[in-house]
Scaffold this active site. Structure first.
Site, PDB file in Angstrom:
ATOM      1  N   HIS A  62       0.824  -1.207   0.000  1.00 54.67           N
ATOM      2  CA  HIS A  62       0.000   0.000   0.000  1.00 54.67           C
ATOM      3  C   HIS A  62       0.862   1.263   0.000  1.00 54.67           C
ATOM      4  O   HIS A  62       1.624   1.494   0.933  1.00 54.67           O
ATOM      5  CB  HIS A  62      -0.882  -0.032   1.256  1.00 54.67           C
ATOM      6  CG  HIS A  62      -1.863   1.067   1.361  1.00 54.67           C
ATOM      7  ND1 HIS A  62      -1.941   1.886   2.475  1.00 54.67           N
ATOM      8  CD2 HIS A  62      -2.841   1.479   0.527  1.00 54.67           C
ATOM      9  CE1 HIS A  62      -2.927   2.748   2.326  1.00 54.67           C
ATOM     10  NE2 HIS A  62      -3.478   2.534   1.141  1.00 54.67           N
TER      11      HIS A  62
ATOM     12  N   HIS B 268      -1.305  10.902  -1.771  1.00 57.40           N
ATOM     13  CA  HIS B 268      -2.575  10.407  -1.231  1.00 57.40           C
ATOM     14  C   HIS B 268      -3.552  11.515  -0.874  1.00 57.40           C
ATOM     15  O   HIS B 268      -4.686  11.536  -1.331  1.00 57.40           O
ATOM     16  CB  HIS B 268      -2.324   9.538   0.001  1.00 57.40           C
ATOM     17  CG  HIS B 268      -3.589   9.059   0.652  1.00 57.40           C
ATOM     18  ND1 HIS B 268      -4.222   9.765   1.661  1.00 57.40           N
ATOM     19  CD2 HIS B 268      -4.352   7.954   0.434  1.00 57.40           C
ATOM     20  CE1 HIS B 268      -5.310   9.120   2.032  1.00 57.40           C
ATOM     21  NE2 HIS B 268      -5.414   8.013   1.300  1.00 57.40           N
TER      22      HIS B 268
END
Length: 296
Positions: free
Chosen positions: A47, A89
């Site tokens: 991730h 992100h």
């Protein structure tokens, strides 16, 4: 869940000398929809790279995941003021860069309010630890080239598409320019996902050959409508049950194959074992080494 640095673990993992994955080996794999649970174990997705051990979404995190032996990395894509796609992100640069110090008068420091050249000057590593000082926010082109060079595969998330009209077309354009929409990449090395159902549907409309994933947990009764344009239902692990996984697996996705389940973000052995027991096809994690040890 935000990653925290564990430098000692990273050093230990790199010290074992795990071989990097070769591009030719990656290209020989089956399609993304087929690779899940090929050997009865879920695929482990790093991730934002190996983001428990290196600053998330940086090239360093990609390289660390490769050094640990993980084929699949996940990232997040957003668009700058001047139309460049960058890998980050949050829709604000404040948490993971020094933007507040560099540009103090430009709160709330949104990605969409900065040019690519401005973002390229930011330090995206020191927040994570002094060792990572000087790491940068990569462009999508830079990120793709690094993943390609490492022989890895990419689970690409289009982040907050509602902020960036047309980002699906932009993303596909960059992927095409960098050679990621040829048959080999599309068949076995690329998945595009998003929390935005309309965004996933648009990717499928523009490139129906590309494997797609929807991030979320739709009601079981709504799953058939999602299966028309996606190949994966990717929910947070806290919402997951064995019955839900079974319900997803009963359906065929947009490419006529069993609808897949990749769950996120699992960073401990107990939950990794639990969701693996449900029969998930993949686990997205900041700690790929911990999850891989737990699930085999």
């Amino acid at each position: 869940m935000y990653a925290r640095p564990v430098a000692a673990t990273a050093a230990a993992v790199l010290g074992v000398g795990a071989a990097l994955l070769s591009p030719s080996a990656a290209a020989a794999d089956p399609s993304p929809a087929d690779t899940a649970s090929r050997h009865g174990e879920p695929i482990v997705f790093a991730h934002r790279g190996a983001s428990a051990y290196a600053p998330e979404n940086t090239l360093a995190a990609v390289d660390l995941a490769a050094g640990m032996g993980f084929a699949w990395v996940e990232n997040d894509v957003q668009r700058t003021k001047d139309g460049e796609l960058v890998v980050v992100h949050d829709d604000s640069l404040a948490r993971t860069t020094d933007v507040e110090q560099r540009f103090p008068a430009r709160s709330p420091w949104k990605v969409k309010d900065f040019t690519a050249s401005e973002i390229a000057t930011l330090d995206a590593g020191t927040w994570f630890g002094p060792k990572w000082s000087g790491a940068r926010v990569p462009t999508l082109k830079q990120y793709l080239n690094r993943v390609e060079g490492n022989g890895q595969k990419l689970l690409l998330e289009i982040k907050k598409p509602e902020l960036y009209p047309g980002i699906e077309k932009d993303t596909l354009r960059v992927l095409r320019q960098e050679g990621w929409l040829d048959r080999g990449h599309v068949r076995c090395r690329l998945v595009i996902q998003s929390f935005g159902a309309a965004s996933v549907r648009e990717v499928h409309r523009q490139r129906p050959d590309v494997t797609t994933g929807f991030l979320g947990t739709p009601a079981v009764t709504d799953l058939p409508s999602y299966a028309a344009f996606t190949d994966q239902i990717n929910p947070t692990y806290s919402t997951l049950t064995a019955d839900y996984v079974t319900a997803v697996h009963r359906l065929k996705g947009a490419h006529g194959k069993r609808l897949q389940v990749n769950t996120w973000t699992v960073d401990d052995a107990a939950n990794a074992e639990r969701v693996a027991g449900y029969g998930v096809d993949g686990i997205i994690t900041n700690k790929p080494d911990v999850v891989a040890d737990a699930v085999g």
